[in-house]
Scaffold this motif. Sequence first.
Motif, short mmCIF file in Angstrom:
data_model
loop_
_atom_site.label_atom_id
_atom_site.label_comp_id
_atom_site.label_asym_id
_atom_site.label_seq_id
_atom_site.Cartn_x
_atom_site.Cartn_y
_atom_site.Cartn_z
N LEU A 14 2.11 -7.14 6.89
CA LEU A 14 3.17 -6.46 6.54
C LEU A 14 4.25 -6.91 5.49
O LEU A 14 4.31 -8.37 5.43
CB LEU A 14 4.05 -6.07 7.74
CG LEU A 14 3.34 -5.18 8.56
CD1 LEU A 14 4.22 -5.04 10.07
CD2 LEU A 14 3.16 -3.71 8.14
N ALA A 214 3.94 7.51 1.01
CA ALA A 214 4.11 6.08 1.75
C ALA A 214 5.49 5.50 1.46
O ALA A 214 6.22 5.62 0.69
CB ALA A 214 3.14 5.08 0.78
N TYR A 219 2.62 -1.04 1.22
CA TYR A 219 2.04 -0.94 2.60
C TYR A 219 0.61 -0.41 2.35
O TYR A 219 -0.04 -0.28 3.16
CB TYR A 219 2.90 0.47 3.29
CG TYR A 219 4.11 -0.12 3.68
CD1 TYR A 219 4.15 -0.67 5.26
CD2 TYR A 219 5.42 0.03 3.11
CE1 TYR A 219 5.42 -1.13 5.68
CE2 TYR A 219 6.58 -0.65 3.57
CZ TYR A 219 6.60 -1.27 4.95
OH TYR A 219 7.60 -1.74 5.41
N ILE A 222 -2.29 -2.53 3.58
CA ILE A 222 -2.50 -3.08 4.89
C ILE A 222 -3.78 -2.22 5.60
O ILE A 222 -4.48 -2.98 6.30
CB ILE A 222 -1.27 -2.47 6.02
CG1 ILE A 222 -0.13 -3.43 5.38
CG2 ILE A 222 -1.51 -2.67 7.14
CD1 ILE A 222 1.08 -2.28 6.07
N SER A 228 0.50 -8.17 1.90
CA SER A 228 1.20 -7.33 1.05
C SER A 228 2.78 -8.01 0.88
O SER A 228 2.97 -8.27 2.00
CB SER A 228 1.25 -5.96 1.36
OG SER A 228 -0.11 -5.55 1.22
#
Length: 368
Positions: A14, A214, A219, A222, A228
């Motif tokens: 994350l 998003a 993101y 993931i 990320s």
Amino acid sequence: MSVRTPHQEVEGLLPSAVPVRFVAEDGTDAGRQAEYSAPQDGTLVEAYRRMVLGRRFDRQATALTKQGRLAVYPSSRGQEACQIAGVLALREDDWLFPTYRDSVALVARGMDPVEVLTLLRGGWHCGYDPAATRVAPQCTPLATQTIHAVGMADAVRRKGEDGVVMAFVGDGGTSEGDFHEALNYAGVLRAPVVFFVQNNKYAISVPLAKQTAAPALAYKGIGYGVRSEQVDGNDLVAVLSVLTAAVEHARSGGGPFLVEAHTYRMDSHTNADDASRYREDEEVARWEAADPLARLETHLRGRGLLSEEDVASAREAAEEYAARLRDRMAADPEADPFELFDHVFAEPTPQLREQRALLASEMLPGED
């Protein structure tokens, strides 16, 4: 023996809930980030010099377009923190896969500016030797270079080298299928590649909200098992810190890394675009206040790392650089129209031979 749960695995991928930032818009310290180390002072001063030069180069290239010396030029004014940090995070033997908007990054890497502008001048090749510079040709099709970058990263690893590949891509490119294929490919191979997304809020005239739902482009890594992060793209200190960590992650065998930089394209998409048709002056003014070059200069001055003489010296060097570029670009290139028929096929087809002969008859009377 402890076993990581799927939830813990996701947590490790994350990005931060808010973009990483070291320096506030007014140049003051925004607080240290526990996970990232600030670059060395000398590196920041060098980054400032390259940003000054890069912005002056960008202005000169824009002027050359208006003078008819370039066919097109996509300005990156306002994105200099991303351009410079991306280069400084890499070693000379690492590979860079740029987009058409990353000319400032190529100049910052020490490449000949005339060679950098050859493609935008209308030349049939990219103008420089990718193998010698370890810089792939600037890519105009959106996101196609991301798959090439993963392939190169896998090749580098298979050769037993510890090099890293960085692929620049815009926010619009993240909506392309090639981008997602590249993330999936990189995640499966655990390739040493860093995807660097410069989110400048518009894909030509299409705002980010009409491209994706998003919460942040970071993101998107993931789902492919790619670590990320998101960062304030107008804070050179933060961008360089995060990219340095991302490159080290990839180099040490940690696999691919996706970094999203929140920035802004101050000028139009290219000289053929009119940005006033799709964005408000108030929006542009807000981002002008977050100018990455002014922010870094104020920050370095406040810390006593930059004097008036240093600022004057950097600007003088940039003006001299622009003058040399202007003089060199004033000379018309020597174009050979018969190059149109080279490198199309290994063996020229009958149609190509016929077309070449027709051109020769028009340009060189008496010759077959």
